[in-house]
Design a protein around this motif. Structure first.
Motif, PDB file in Angstrom:
ATOM      1  N   VAL A   4      -7.477 -29.479  48.090  1.00 13.87           N
ATOM      2  CA  VAL A   4      -7.894 -29.041  46.762  1.00 13.87           C
ATOM      3  C   VAL A   4      -6.696 -28.857  45.823  1.00 13.87           C
ATOM      4  N   ALA A   5      -5.582 -28.336  46.337  1.00 19.55           N
ATOM      5  CA  ALA A   5      -4.441 -28.012  45.468  1.00 19.55           C
ATOM      6  C   ALA A   5      -3.930 -29.216  44.688  1.00 19.55           C
ATOM      7  N   ASP A   6      -3.907 -30.389  45.341  1.00 25.31           N
ATOM      8  CA  ASP A   6      -3.334 -31.550  44.653  1.00 25.31           C
ATOM      9  C   ASP A   6      -4.243 -32.774  44.679  1.00 25.31           C
ATOM     10  N   ALA A   7      -5.500 -32.583  45.145  1.00 25.28           N
ATOM     11  CA  ALA A   7      -6.485 -33.673  45.166  1.00 25.28           C
ATOM     12  C   ALA A   7      -6.041 -34.865  46.006  1.00 25.28           C
ATOM     13  N   ASN A   8      -5.089 -34.668  46.903  1.00 28.00           N
ATOM     14  CA  ASN A   8      -4.699 -35.745  47.811  1.00 28.00           C
ATOM     15  C   ASN A   8      -5.738 -35.904  48.913  1.00 28.00           C
ATOM     16  N   VAL A   9      -6.065 -37.151  49.244  1.00 30.20           N
ATOM     17  CA  VAL A   9      -6.909 -37.418  50.407  1.00 30.20           C
ATOM     18  C   VAL A   9      -6.004 -37.370  51.643  1.00 30.20           C
TER      19      VAL A   9
ATOM     20  N   TYR B  13       7.680 -17.545  48.991  1.00 30.00           N
ATOM     21  CA  TYR B  13       6.556 -18.119  48.239  1.00 30.00           C
ATOM     22  C   TYR B  13       6.227 -19.518  48.757  1.00 30.00           C
ATOM     23  N   HIS B  14       7.234 -20.243  49.260  1.00 30.73           N
ATOM     24  CA  HIS B  14       7.034 -21.636  49.666  1.00 30.73           C
ATOM     25  C   HIS B  14       6.614 -21.787  51.123  1.00 30.73           C
TER      26      HIS B  14
ATOM     27  N   HIS C 298     -14.422 -31.763  45.612  1.00 27.59           N
ATOM     28  CA  HIS C 298     -13.232 -30.979  45.284  1.00 27.59           C
ATOM     29  C   HIS C 298     -13.171 -30.603  43.811  1.00 27.59           C
ATOM     30  N   GLU C 299     -13.776 -31.451  42.953  1.00 25.81           N
ATOM     31  CA  GLU C 299     -13.758 -31.112  41.524  1.00 25.81           C
ATOM     32  C   GLU C 299     -14.563 -29.837  41.269  1.00 25.81           C
TER      33      GLU C 299
ATOM     34  N   ASP D 231     -13.613 -25.257  42.006  1.00 22.94           N
ATOM     35  CA  ASP D 231     -12.628 -24.859  41.020  1.00 22.94           C
ATOM     36  C   ASP D 231     -12.007 -23.543  41.460  1.00 22.94           C
TER      37      ASP D 231
ATOM     38  N   THR E  31     -10.286 -21.575  40.089  1.00 26.98           N
ATOM     39  CA  THR E  31     -10.199 -20.471  39.133  1.00 26.98           C
ATOM     40  C   THR E  31     -11.458 -19.625  39.140  1.00 26.98           C
TER      41      THR E  31
ATOM     42  N   ASP F  14      -2.032 -24.732  50.448  1.00 23.35           N
ATOM     43  CA  ASP F  14      -2.135 -26.158  50.761  1.00 23.35           C
ATOM     44  C   ASP F  14      -3.078 -26.444  51.901  1.00 23.35           C
TER      45      ASP F  14
ATOM     46  N   THR G  52     -15.876 -40.061  51.785  1.00 23.38           N
ATOM     47  CA  THR G  52     -16.869 -40.861  52.495  1.00 23.38           C
ATOM     48  C   THR G  52     -16.284 -41.406  53.796  1.00 23.38           C
TER      49      THR G  52
ATOM     50  N   ARG H 197     -16.809 -44.129  56.767  1.00 20.49           N
ATOM     51  CA  ARG H 197     -17.602 -45.352  56.866  1.00 20.49           C
ATOM     52  C   ARG H 197     -18.552 -45.324  58.063  1.00 20.49           C
TER      53      ARG H 197
END
Lengths: 643, 643
Positions: A465-470, A528-529, A549-550, A553, A555, A568, A576, A578
């Motif tokens: 979710v944080a960076d929308a990476n698959v 923090y990291h 993921h959209e 939110d 927030t 992360d 999806t 297959r």
């Protein structure tokens, strides 16, 4: 993925000749063990009696499961930088049915069929020396250098330094230097002729009464044989060959030159390069083959042996070929060695970091010896499979639904599971829940959950979710020695958020699995990291929602801060797959999570499932987790005594 | 994939100070040009006036199309070894609708939506210096070192050495050394303030009358802003920011601090780090942000300019920022530079290796200037898009079928095509067939073919028959400077095999595109291991069947030897594509090939389609190909004069 974080507190050794572990042998098993423990901050003495790494030849096939592990350690990319060959299929060649001299192709099989759901459904072929170098480079980054050529001359249990009960004598090859060390552990990765095993008086039993002599040859060839770039088994009137493609346009040929079932069997039978090439030419006829060069040639007898014990005292351990030897056909030697080492590494870490009781070290032998025994018992069946005629057409289909369930296909499926490394299921123990486990609750391992303790975590693509990476969910936590809690939260809802809040609330108490093992610096001093272990070095928490993921939110979705701290590790199960119908939450579906309910899946640091617990409101979920961890942890976990 | 093979014959230079090309500037455009030409065997002098590569900051976004190119050059893995950030989505933040001070997330878009069918649907973020180092390491392998800090002091056309008509004077930064060189070509990759461009008197015109002053800051931050790991545009009452995640936990912020439309515009306006951070804090409020460190900070004015010419004589060329400057928002600078260089490189190679007439060098300017003009014209629309409110929900769906066709979405789709690099369509020319082309035949570019000359080759997964590996068809031929002929053979049949035999027969004659440019050593001396260019350095042939690979048994399918010589370039179109229904030949379907007929797709060395020709029995197919190549090749191709 960040770098793993070690729980390094309290592991400074009292003096220069005190080590956490002495590792003897820098082949696959020793290197994997060393590499993992070095990352977690242990002090290691690693020796090898060879003056340099394997220059060529030897083991060469990395199976899909091993590649998962290497990827999880960040070592897949450097392996792949060597441009290895990839084997997706095995082709079968049989004597020509017309009774003549020739051979014909009768079929082919995927080497790792889709039903196994492997992330990397192929075998990676690269000579052992190149693989060793990837580990050696990684060790150097963590300050460990292999000391060579050195040998172990003696070891014994000693009371001199109670925390370092193994006294070890080492000798440099030229006899000019000796070292006496005190170690917490000693490990033999010396190979089939292990001195340590012999010193301990551990026997090797041979499962298969038949032993073989093999010739193996790596080289660059010119040929019109069409399957030269596939793994293939060729049977002809003139004998049998196994062909395995290699890096740098090379090909490996295995030819069995003697069997103890031969009337004139001689285990010391030998052959020259030229003889082996002449045999290969006859077998491949009518196709032509010539050699541009031979990179490696070796003749060796091999039996299918297994050590009666992998350890006697949980201080001195054996692994890899020191414990079990296989025929080269199934390509299991190096891969079994890797997984032996991984299994032992996290358990030593769990004990030495103060998390688990010393008892769990016993599960190294029970788990890994059972795997070796299954593999060896299977090897005969596998051999038969390879001497059979081509499989029926249906077995060649990639779609599982069309595979007819008959004995042949069933054997084949099992064979693929074994050879790919996905066939392993660890038996019941304190760390692998079963109905006989101390932890009992109706929330534990409910019936509709499809995953089983002792099996690997499922592979699934999800959106971070944080960076929308698959991303590959099963790869998201690096090999950091921590237990992995996957909180499958199903469809977001008010009641689900309440259950998550309760889960977070009770997990945060001092009597919980998490709170009891909180980092000493957990109150505000953690960077923090720090993404994987902000609360405890022993746990990484991931939360997965069955939602787009959209829509997740961050927030407006008010997750408890305990979970959002893993910035992360919050995922949307919206990619999806297959193999499944569109739009369904694929990861939830594979695990068998009821989307209205939710599930906490506990995965061991090595990726195998420990237990699953339903996610419910109230204390039940955390109480069930406490019961599970109570069975092998050093502290008594109880919400009743929590602050 | 093997390494590219150079057509090195006849390219030895007469003396030490003679070079094929002098390249000035070692930024993205110069390095790409140098790296390609070095692989193809050219003698290069490459200088840069900076003492060392970019230490930090500057360009940072590798777009999907550029990543395709880097993968094709074998440079994607070393790029990825730097653990870059990957941007899959753009998030939009707008002023809080309650009229208060805050901001709210109003939506997000995929940065490279599925309809673009990108192999790598994300932007790769890494600072320019790390990218430059990957090229510099690759150049070193091919014997080219950047000479620095050196500058060009003068150049002119000279008759002294007719084959090396450009005389170039170079000067070391400290003034102690000078060199006079003679080159076939001179290239300016000097950036926006190109001395060579100024010396040629080439003007820069500014498309957008508005120019801007930007502040850009790379650093490690701590923040509770939820979209910090996404690319995002934030509009607030206090100004606007663009956020771009980076490698090593860094984030880049772009803040526009002045616009020529401001009443008090000052192109030299400046700001301190602290002022920019204070502005960022205001804009992000109510979220908090603090800096752990700042890695790079810069203020620069930028206009959207374009050079009136990219070359005057096809001997001295400009590329990259020397030709066009963009606002940083669309991340186009480095990517456009890469593709400028790739476009020029193969054309220089085609001319200098004796394959193409010098005329094709003119298409560098026509093709690449048109792209730059489109990009700049588009930049305004793009800017408007980013200042608009969030898109309608439908635009956020990943499935193309649900995207409503309205102006907004249409602009968005075009934006994605442009920013990903897939929007390029080169216009009609000798090398990009159109109805106005010299080559005319009813076999050329039939109506049902879906791919268009000037567009990129489609992406498609296929099975390589030799080793059953699933591979990316468009990546199978490395960046070797050769034209790529894809013979889509449809369903295997007797008539199809007859057409393939005729294709092979006529392609083998001395009057064909292939035979006329045969390697001098093509008669028996070519290495067995040459997989890409066994017949001609100018062509690689691939054959793709609409059949399952298990059925394409190479022992019974009697393909003509011309095609089977490309052992590793015979493919089965049998991999399921998730965008198409199951079982259909996905690659054939994407190209629009009639499975009963077959098609020869001609792809230029840079991956863009040149022409397509139906595969038919007889001479028609090869005759049509001859006509196409006749329009720009050095020899007259004709089957009538063939031996």
């Amino acid at each position: 993925m960040g770098s793993p974080t070690a729980a390094t507190s309290g592991r400074s050794s009292p003096s220069a000749n005190h080590y956490d572990i002495v590792i003897v042998g820098a082949g696959p098993v020793g290197l994997m063990l060393s590499t993992l423990l070095a990352r977690w901050g242990y002090k290691i003495k690693h020796i090898d009696n060879r003056a340099e790494p394997t220059p060529r030849g030897r083991a060469d096939g990395i199976q899909p499961r091993s590649l998962d592990l290497l990827q999880n350690m960040g070592l897949k990319a450097p392996i792949m930088a060597n441009n290895p060959a990839k084997v997706f299929e095995v082709a079968f060649w049989e004597p020509s049915p017309d009774g003549g001299d020739g051979i014909v192709k009768t079929g082919s099989w995927p080497s790792c069929p889709p039903f196994l759901e492997a992330r990397y459904p192929f075998t990676t072929l690269l000579h052992q020396g190149l693989i060793e170098r990837v580990f050696i480079d990684d060790l150097a980054k963590h300050g460990v250098e292999i000391q060579r050529p050195w040998t172990i001359t003696d070891f014994k249990t000693s009371n001199k330094h109670p925390d370092y009960p193994v006294e070890v004598d080492l000798d440099r090859d030229d006899g000019l230097f000796q070292q006496k060390l005190y170690a917490k552990y000693l490990f033999s990765g010396e190979g089939a002729r292990s001195n340590i095993r012999q010193a301990l008086g551990i026997q090797v039993t041979y499962k298969d009464p038949i032993s073989y002599v093999w010739a193996v040859m790596d080289g660059v060839v010119q040929t019109d044989f069409p399957s030269i770039k596939m793994k293939c088994t060729i049977h002809s009137k003139h004998g049998s060959i196994m062909v395995i493609p290699r890096e740098n346009s090379m090909v490996r040929l295995y030819i069995r030159i003697a069997s103890s079932s031969d009337p004139d069997f001689n285990p010391r039978k030998t052959a020259t390069e030229e003889e082996v090439q002449a045999t290969a030419k006859k077998i491949l006829s009518p196709y032509k083959i010539t050699w541009e060069n031979v990179d490696w040639f070796s003749i060796y007898p091999i039996g299918q042996g297994i050590a009666t014990n992998y350890t006697l005292d949980q201080r001195v351990f054996l692994g890899g070929d020191a414990c079990h030897t296989h025929s080269p056909k199934a390509g299991q030697g190096m891969n079994t060695a890797f997984l032996d080492a991984q299994n032992l590494a996290w358990k030593i870490h769990a004990v030495e970091s103060g998390f688990a009781s010393r008892e769990i070290l016993k599960t190294y032998e029970t788990e890994r010896k059972a795997v070796a025994e299954e593999l060896l018992a299977f090897d005969n069946k596998y051999a038969q499979l390879f001497s059979q005629q081509a499989p029926p057409k249906s077995a060649q289909e990639h779609d599982t639904s069309t595979i007819h369930v008959n004995e042949f296909v069933d054997t084949f499926k099992k064979a693929c599971a074994f050879t790919s490394g996905y066939g392993v299921k660890y038996g019941p123990s304190d760390i692998c829940w079963s109905v006989a486990h101390n932890a009992q609750s109706n929330l534990i391992c409910p019936e509709d959950v499809k995953v089983t303790p002792g099996r690997l975590m499922v592979t699934a693509d999800v959106t971070r979710v944080a960076d929308a990476n698959v991303v590959a969910l099963e790869q998201e936590v690096p090999e950091n020695g921590a237990f992995r809690l996957y909180i499958f939260a199903g469809t977001p809802s008010q009641s689900k958020l309440a259950a998550l809040r309760d889960f977070a609330k009770y997990s945060s108490t001092s009597g919980s699995y998490l709170g009891a093992y909180a980092r000493p610096d957990a109150d505000g001093e953690v960077s923090y990291h720090e993404t994987h272990n902000p609360h405890s070095h022993h746990f990484t928490l991931s939360t997965i929602f069955a939602a787009k993921h959209e829509e997740l939110d961050m927030t407006t979705l008010t997750l408890p801060p305990l979970l959002t701290r893993y910035r992360d590790h919050i995922y949307a199960d919206d990619v999806t797959d297959r193999r499944l119908s569109q739009g369904v939450a694929a990861a939830h579906s594979k695990v068998g999570v009821n989307l209205d309910q939710g599930l906490v899946l506990v995965v061991r640091p090595d990726g195998y499932i420990g237990i699953s617990v339903l996610l419910v409101e109230g204390t039940g979920t955390v109480e069930a987790l406490n019961k599970y961890f109570n069975s092998f942890c050093t502290k008594t976990l109880s919400l009743a005594t929590s602050e």
